[in-house]
Design a protein around this motif. Structure first.
Motif, PDB file in Angstrom:
ATOM      1  N   SER A  41     -13.011   0.553  -3.635  1.00  0.00           N
ATOM      2  CA  SER A  41     -12.178  -0.401  -4.347  1.00  0.00           C
ATOM      3  C   SER A  41     -10.980   0.314  -4.992  1.00  0.00           C
ATOM      4  O   SER A  41      -9.830  -0.128  -4.864  1.00  0.00           O
ATOM      5  N   ASN A  42     -11.242   1.451  -5.647  1.00  0.00           N
ATOM      6  CA  ASN A  42     -10.147   2.227  -6.243  1.00  0.00           C
ATOM      7  C   ASN A  42      -9.146   2.651  -5.181  1.00  0.00           C
ATOM      8  O   ASN A  42      -7.929   2.558  -5.379  1.00  0.00           O
ATOM      9  N   ALA A  43      -9.678   3.132  -4.051  1.00  0.00           N
ATOM     10  CA  ALA A  43      -8.800   3.619  -2.978  1.00  0.00           C
ATOM     11  C   ALA A  43      -7.909   2.486  -2.460  1.00  0.00           C
ATOM     12  O   ALA A  43      -6.694   2.646  -2.347  1.00  0.00           O
ATOM     13  N   VAL A  44      -8.524   1.329  -2.190  1.00  0.00           N
ATOM     14  CA  VAL A  44      -7.761   0.208  -1.629  1.00  0.00           C
ATOM     15  C   VAL A  44      -6.707  -0.280  -2.625  1.00  0.00           C
ATOM     16  O   VAL A  44      -5.552  -0.521  -2.266  1.00  0.00           O
ATOM     17  N   LEU A  45      -7.092  -0.395  -3.886  1.00  0.00           N
ATOM     18  CA  LEU A  45      -6.139  -0.897  -4.881  1.00  0.00           C
ATOM     19  C   LEU A  45      -4.963   0.060  -5.046  1.00  0.00           C
ATOM     20  O   LEU A  45      -3.818  -0.372  -5.190  1.00  0.00           O
ATOM     21  N   LYS A  46      -5.229   1.349  -4.996  1.00  0.00           N
ATOM     22  CA  LYS A  46      -4.129   2.322  -5.113  1.00  0.00           C
ATOM     23  C   LYS A  46      -3.253   2.285  -3.857  1.00  0.00           C
ATOM     24  O   LYS A  46      -2.033   2.345  -3.943  1.00  0.00           O
ATOM     25  N   LEU A  47      -3.899   2.147  -2.687  1.00  0.00           N
ATOM     26  CA  LEU A  47      -3.109   2.054  -1.446  1.00  0.00           C
ATOM     27  C   LEU A  47      -2.236   0.804  -1.446  1.00  0.00           C
ATOM     28  O   LEU A  47      -1.129   0.806  -0.913  1.00  0.00           O
ATOM     29  N   SER A  48      -2.760  -0.277  -2.066  1.00  0.00           N
ATOM     30  CA  SER A  48      -2.010  -1.535  -2.040  1.00  0.00           C
ATOM     31  C   SER A  48      -0.717  -1.465  -2.851  1.00  0.00           C
ATOM     32  O   SER A  48       0.124  -2.343  -2.751  1.00  0.00           O
ATOM     33  N   ASP A  49      -0.531  -0.400  -3.641  1.00  0.00           N
ATOM     34  CA  ASP A  49       0.767  -0.207  -4.315  1.00  0.00           C
ATOM     35  C   ASP A  49       1.848   0.187  -3.314  1.00  0.00           C
ATOM     36  O   ASP A  49       3.039   0.049  -3.581  1.00  0.00           O
ATOM     37  N   PHE A  50       1.403   0.715  -2.161  1.00  0.00           N
ATOM     38  CA  PHE A  50       2.367   1.204  -1.168  1.00  0.00           C
ATOM     39  C   PHE A  50       2.351   0.402   0.132  1.00  0.00           C
ATOM     40  O   PHE A  50       3.352   0.327   0.822  1.00  0.00           O
ATOM     41  N   LEU A  51       1.186  -0.158   0.472  1.00  0.00           N
ATOM     42  CA  LEU A  51       1.016  -0.742   1.805  1.00  0.00           C
ATOM     43  C   LEU A  51       0.500  -2.181   1.715  1.00  0.00           C
ATOM     44  O   LEU A  51      -0.189  -2.520   0.756  1.00  0.00           O
ATOM     45  N   ASN A  52       0.833  -2.984   2.741  1.00  0.00           N
ATOM     46  CA  ASN A  52       0.233  -4.323   2.792  1.00  0.00           C
ATOM     47  C   ASN A  52      -1.143  -4.244   3.458  1.00  0.00           C
ATOM     48  O   ASN A  52      -1.556  -3.174   3.913  1.00  0.00           O
ATOM     49  N   GLU A  53      -1.820  -5.401   3.521  1.00  0.00           N
ATOM     50  CA  GLU A  53      -3.215  -5.424   3.998  1.00  0.00           C
ATOM     51  C   GLU A  53      -3.347  -4.811   5.399  1.00  0.00           C
ATOM     52  O   GLU A  53      -4.224  -3.978   5.647  1.00  0.00           O
ATOM     53  N   GLU A  54      -2.463  -5.222   6.293  1.00  0.00           N
ATOM     54  CA  GLU A  54      -2.536  -4.740   7.680  1.00  0.00           C
ATOM     55  C   GLU A  54      -2.290  -3.235   7.720  1.00  0.00           C
ATOM     56  O   GLU A  54      -2.982  -2.494   8.436  1.00  0.00           O
ATOM     57  N   GLU A  55      -1.304  -2.762   6.917  1.00  0.00           N
ATOM     58  CA  GLU A  55      -0.991  -1.319   6.914  1.00  0.00           C
ATOM     59  C   GLU A  55      -2.154  -0.503   6.344  1.00  0.00           C
ATOM     60  O   GLU A  55      -2.418   0.614   6.782  1.00  0.00           O
ATOM     61  N   ILE A  56      -2.849  -1.087   5.374  1.00  0.00           N
ATOM     62  CA  ILE A  56      -4.014  -0.375   4.808  1.00  0.00           C
ATOM     63  C   ILE A  56      -5.081  -0.212   5.889  1.00  0.00           C
ATOM     64  O   ILE A  56      -5.645   0.872   6.073  1.00  0.00           O
ATOM     65  N   LEU A  57      -5.305  -1.296   6.642  1.00  0.00           N
ATOM     66  CA  LEU A  57      -6.304  -1.234   7.719  1.00  0.00           C
ATOM     67  C   LEU A  57      -5.916  -0.172   8.746  1.00  0.00           C
ATOM     68  O   LEU A  57      -6.761   0.612   9.192  1.00  0.00           O
ATOM     69  N   GLN A  58      -4.631  -0.159   9.096  1.00  0.00           N
ATOM     70  CA  GLN A  58      -4.165   0.825  10.082  1.00  0.00           C
ATOM     71  C   GLN A  58      -4.276   2.247   9.542  1.00  0.00           C
ATOM     72  O   GLN A  58      -4.690   3.163  10.247  1.00  0.00           O
ATOM     73  N   ALA A  59      -3.906   2.413   8.269  1.00  0.00           N
ATOM     74  CA  ALA A  59      -3.960   3.757   7.660  1.00  0.00           C
ATOM     75  C   ALA A  59      -5.396   4.273   7.637  1.00  0.00           C
ATOM     76  O   ALA A  59      -5.649   5.466   7.867  1.00  0.00           O
ATOM     77  N   ASP A  60      -6.331   3.366   7.405  1.00  0.00           N
ATOM     78  CA  ASP A  60      -7.747   3.760   7.359  1.00  0.00           C
ATOM     79  C   ASP A  60      -8.164   4.389   8.686  1.00  0.00           C
ATOM     80  O   ASP A  60      -8.856   5.411   8.722  1.00  0.00           O
ATOM     81  N   ILE A  61      -7.681   3.764   9.781  1.00  0.00           N
ATOM     82  CA  ILE A  61      -8.059   4.280  11.113  1.00  0.00           C
ATOM     83  C   ILE A  61      -7.228   5.520  11.457  1.00  0.00           C
ATOM     84  O   ILE A  61      -7.767   6.571  11.793  1.00  0.00           O
ATOM     85  N   LYS A  62      -5.897   5.417  11.279  1.00  0.00           N
ATOM     86  CA  LYS A  62      -4.991   6.485  11.714  1.00  0.00           C
ATOM     87  C   LYS A  62      -5.239   7.794  10.969  1.00  0.00           C
ATOM     88  O   LYS A  62      -5.228   8.867  11.568  1.00  0.00           O
ATOM     89  N   PHE A  63      -5.454   7.699   9.671  1.00  0.00           N
ATOM     90  CA  PHE A  63      -5.606   8.933   8.878  1.00  0.00           C
ATOM     91  C   PHE A  63      -7.067   9.261   8.575  1.00  0.00           C
ATOM     92  O   PHE A  63      -7.344  10.099   7.728  1.00  0.00           O
ATOM     93  N   LYS A  64      -7.962   8.580   9.269  1.00  0.00           N
ATOM     94  CA  LYS A  64      -9.408   8.822   9.113  1.00  0.00           C
ATOM     95  C   LYS A  64      -9.803   8.873   7.642  1.00  0.00           C
ATOM     96  O   LYS A  64     -10.392   9.838   7.163  1.00  0.00           O
ATOM     97  N   LEU A  65      -9.446   7.818   6.913  1.00  0.00           N
ATOM     98  CA  LEU A  65      -9.762   7.775   5.480  1.00  0.00           C
ATOM     99  C   LEU A  65     -11.241   7.464   5.251  1.00  0.00           C
ATOM    100  O   LEU A  65     -11.735   7.582   4.129  1.00  0.00           O
ATOM    101  N   ASN A  66     -11.927   7.051   6.316  1.00  0.00           N
ATOM    102  CA  ASN A  66     -13.374   6.747   6.258  1.00  0.00           C
ATOM    103  C   ASN A  66     -13.731   5.638   5.256  1.00  0.00           C
ATOM    104  O   ASN A  66     -14.788   5.670   4.647  1.00  0.00           O
ATOM    105  N   LEU A  67     -12.810   4.691   5.079  1.00  0.00           N
ATOM    106  CA  LEU A  67     -13.098   3.600   4.135  1.00  0.00           C
ATOM    107  C   LEU A  67     -13.841   2.453   4.830  1.00  0.00           C
ATOM    108  O   LEU A  67     -14.409   1.602   4.157  1.00  0.00           O
ATOM    109  N   GLU A  68     -13.805   2.457   6.148  1.00  0.00           N
ATOM    110  CA  GLU A  68     -14.486   1.430   6.960  1.00  0.00           C
ATOM    111  C   GLU A  68     -14.132   0.017   6.489  1.00  0.00           C
ATOM    112  O   GLU A  68     -14.987  -0.787   6.124  1.00  0.00           O
TER     113      GLU A  68
END
Lengths: 304, 358
Positions: free
Chosen positions: A104-131
């Motif tokens: 939850s912390n990770a997603v909320l902090k990412l949402s300051d920079f990225l929209n929902e779709e970009e967060i999903l893509q970043a999770d896969i592209k950068f192997k953030l392992n947030l699933e």
């Protein structure tokens, strides 16, 4: 991308939590470890306006403070805030699965920079392992609006995240009334889910406020313990089914079967007929059990 | 039906029935697979967008029925999919992966499939109201009118047109030879008002049915889904009173009954699209086929009350349950379908008698 440097701890901004993913807990244990074997993994820092922000290694830095160390080696990264955040997430999720509060912390902090779709893509592209999934992101955003006490209960595994999300969708007074009940009767997540679901459905069916249902349960002495509450809610939510099954149970009790013979209906009575189970150790016990079963013939349960 | 946007598969331009289509503006679709793959419409949007294409599969399908419960052996004529009416309980909301109103224009193949069935030495009951409402398509393509006249020429099959609409005016003067049964799905005023958007009122449905009776059509009625709520039995009995006040029981071939049942996914759709609806919050259990159903004693009680009321008026109409098990049949009707052959046999006998089938 980074260089190792010798940093004065005084130059580190300990109040900045821009990249904090895991809620901080006591650093005493790690301080002991550092005292014994030294600092094995270097913290990651980012220089900003002459000071350093912690990207990863909050606990280690606090441990060094406890040990009254003035200087530490650290990896200094040259990255923008988004990239630093990705590094912070990876450094936490690399070794273990993040819990829902950390995600939850990770997603909320990412949402300051990225929209929902970009967060999903970043999770896969950068192997953030947030699933992540769209649903989880939405649930996290809903969850973030919750009161601290409920968030804390989720962090301590006292309320399931999914159940907390349901609470988050309610009006504040309704949510507080329901949370109070959940705090009063700590139980398994599945029973917690059942209680929430029954209360929400009763509220919708009867167009009644949750707080009124809870008040009614109290007036009916249903808040004695978890089981009385669950039973009361079942009766309220499924009155006909509850009464029918209770009557059947009573009728079965009236037969006064021995303990080794049990009679029970098919699940939800959808399939016709009743089931009998019995146990025996020898012929004598078997004969006795069969005699018991004959008692059923004289009762009315077969005519229902 | 007045779709906001119409898409036409380019293959349909060569179709002999293209000239019968009553459409003005449409977008030609060259690659159907690609179009459908990228067709991501919400259910509301899907109800306003029409795709006219050819049916690649079989037009005639056996009703899939469901595990464990008794099915009536009805055969579906798959003329179209989806519906512009908007009932909260409609399974079609969850049935199609990429929903869009779809009409199949290659009627010539449907004709071929029917011809084969018409040659067989057995009774067939066909219906167009399974994947759509039968009568919402007439102002796009007169499919029911064509089918009624087609069925009039044979003697082993009946066509059932099932609707919640009143679009019957163009059917009244057709030569139907009593080989078409026009049926209405009926529900209480409360349910129609609260749960059946864009459908006609109960009185209007009955008025339309009366016109059809006067035009010599045989009728059928479906109490499906029946909902259990406070005083529901009285409400359903009132409809039955109206039915027998208005219609001669000799013209009613059958009446079906089925309490509300649904797949779990439908609950989410109802909650999203019909915020105030509580139809999915009854006393449901998970049935043996995985669908949610009312607790069996509640179903039996409801059926007993409604059906005994019908039987006070008439003993000549074939009454049946859609998807109930032997226990329900026995406790309500006093017999299991198998003791009379099957539900199919009961209904086949009814149509043989009423529609003069051979």
């Amino acid at each position: 991308m980074f260089q190792v440097g010798k940093i004065s701890i005084e130059d580190i901004n300990l109040k900045d939590k821009s990249f904090l993913i895991s809620p901080t807990s006591s650093a005493k244990k790690i301080a002991k470890s550092i005292q014994k074997v030294g600092l094995i993994t270097l913290p990651i820092l980012k220089k900003e306006n002459g000071k350093y922000k912690i990207v990863a290694g909050f606990k280690r830095i606090f441990a060094l403070k406890i040990l009254k160390q003035k200087i530490t080696y650290a990896k200094i990264i040259n990255a923008n805030n988004l990239d630093a955040l990705k590094i912070a997430i990876c450094s936490n999720s690399y070794h273990r699965q993040l819990n829902i509060i950390e995600k939850s912390n990770a997603v909320l902090k990412l949402s300051d920079f990225l929209n929902e779709e970009e967060i999903l893509q970043a999770d896969i592209k950068f192997k953030l392992n947030l699933e992540l999934s769209h649903k989880l992101i939405n649930d996290i955003i809903t969850f973030s609006k919750l009161d601290k006490s409920i968030k804390r209960a989720v962090a301590k595994d006292k309320i399931a995240f999914n159940n907390a999300v349901k609470l988050a969708k309610m009006q504040k007074d309704e949510r507080c009334a329901l949370a109070k009940i959940l705090f009063l009767f700590p139980t398994t997540f599945s029973k917690e889910k059942e209680i929430i679901q029954h209360i929400l459905e009763i509220s919708k069916i009867n167009k009644t406020k949750i707080s009124e249902i809870i008040k009614e349960a109290k007036n009916d002495n249903a808040q004695e313990n978890l089981n009385t509450l669950r039973d009361w809610l079942k009766k309220k939510r499924y009155p006909n089914m509850y009464n029918y099954l209770k009557n059947l149970e009573e009728d079965i009790k009236k037969i006064k079967l021995n303990n080794n013979v049990k009679i029970f209906p098919n699940k939800h009575l959808e399939k016709e007929g009743l089931n009998i189970s019995f146990s025996f150790k020898n012929i004598k016990e078997l004969e006795k059990a069969l005699e018991e079963i004959k008692k059923i013939k004289e009762t009315r349960i077969l005519n229902q | 039906m007045k779709p906001k946007k119409i898409y036409l598969n380019q293959d349909c331009l060569k179709n002999p029935f293209f000239s019968k289509l009553k459409i003005d503006n449409y977008e030609i679709i060259k690659d159907e697979k690609d179009f459908l793959r990228n067709c991501r419409l919400s259910i509301d949007e899907a109800k306003e967008n029409l795709f006219i294409t050819n049916n690649k599969g079989s037009f005639i399908k056996a009703c899939p029925g469901t595990k464990y419960y008794n099915c009536c052996g009805y055969q579906i004529l798959n003329i179209a999919c989806f519906c512009n009416m908007d009932c909260s309980y409609c399974i079609l909301q969850s049935y199609f992966k990429n929903p869009i109103l779809t009409f199949f224009l290659n009627y010539e193949r449907l004709q071929e499939e029917l011809e084969t069935k018409f040659q067989e030495n057995k009774i067939h009951r066909f219906g167009t109201g399974e994947f759509t409402d039968s009568l919402i398509w007439e102002n796009i393509f007169p499919i029911s009118q064509i089918l009624i006249e087609k069925f009039a020429t044979q003697s082993n099959s009946i066509l059932e047109i099932k609707t919640k609409s009143t679009n019957i005016d163009k059917l009244l003067n057709l030569k139907h030879n009593q080989k078409t049964i026009i049926s209405w799905s009926l529900n209480t005023k409360k349910i129609i008002e609260e749960e059946e958007r864009n459908t006609s009122f109960l009185e209007e449905r009955l008025k339309a049915a009366k016109k059809c009776e006067e035009a010599g059509y045989k009728l059928a009625f479906h109490f499906d889904p029946i909902f259990i709520y406070e005083n529901h039995i009285e409400d359903y009995k009132n409809i039955i009173d109206l039915l027998f006040l208005k219609f001669d029981d000799k013209n009613i071939v059958y009446i079906s009954f089925g309490t509300f049942r649904f797949i779990k996914d439908l609950s989410k759709t109802i909650e999203m699209r019909f915020e105030n609806s509580i139809i999915h919050l009854g006393e449901f259990i998970e049935g043996i086929d995985g669908k949610k159903r009312y607790f069996k004693p509640l179903r039996i009680n409801t059926y007993k009350n409604i059906i005994s009321h019908v039987q006070k008026y008439s003993k000549n109409i074939a009454l049946y349950f859609c998807m109930e098990d032997d226990e329900v049949w026995k406790k309500v009707f006093g017999y299991k379908p198998s003791s009379k052959g099957s539900i199919k046999k009961i209904l086949d006998d009814a149509v043989i008698k009423h529609c003069k089938l051979k």
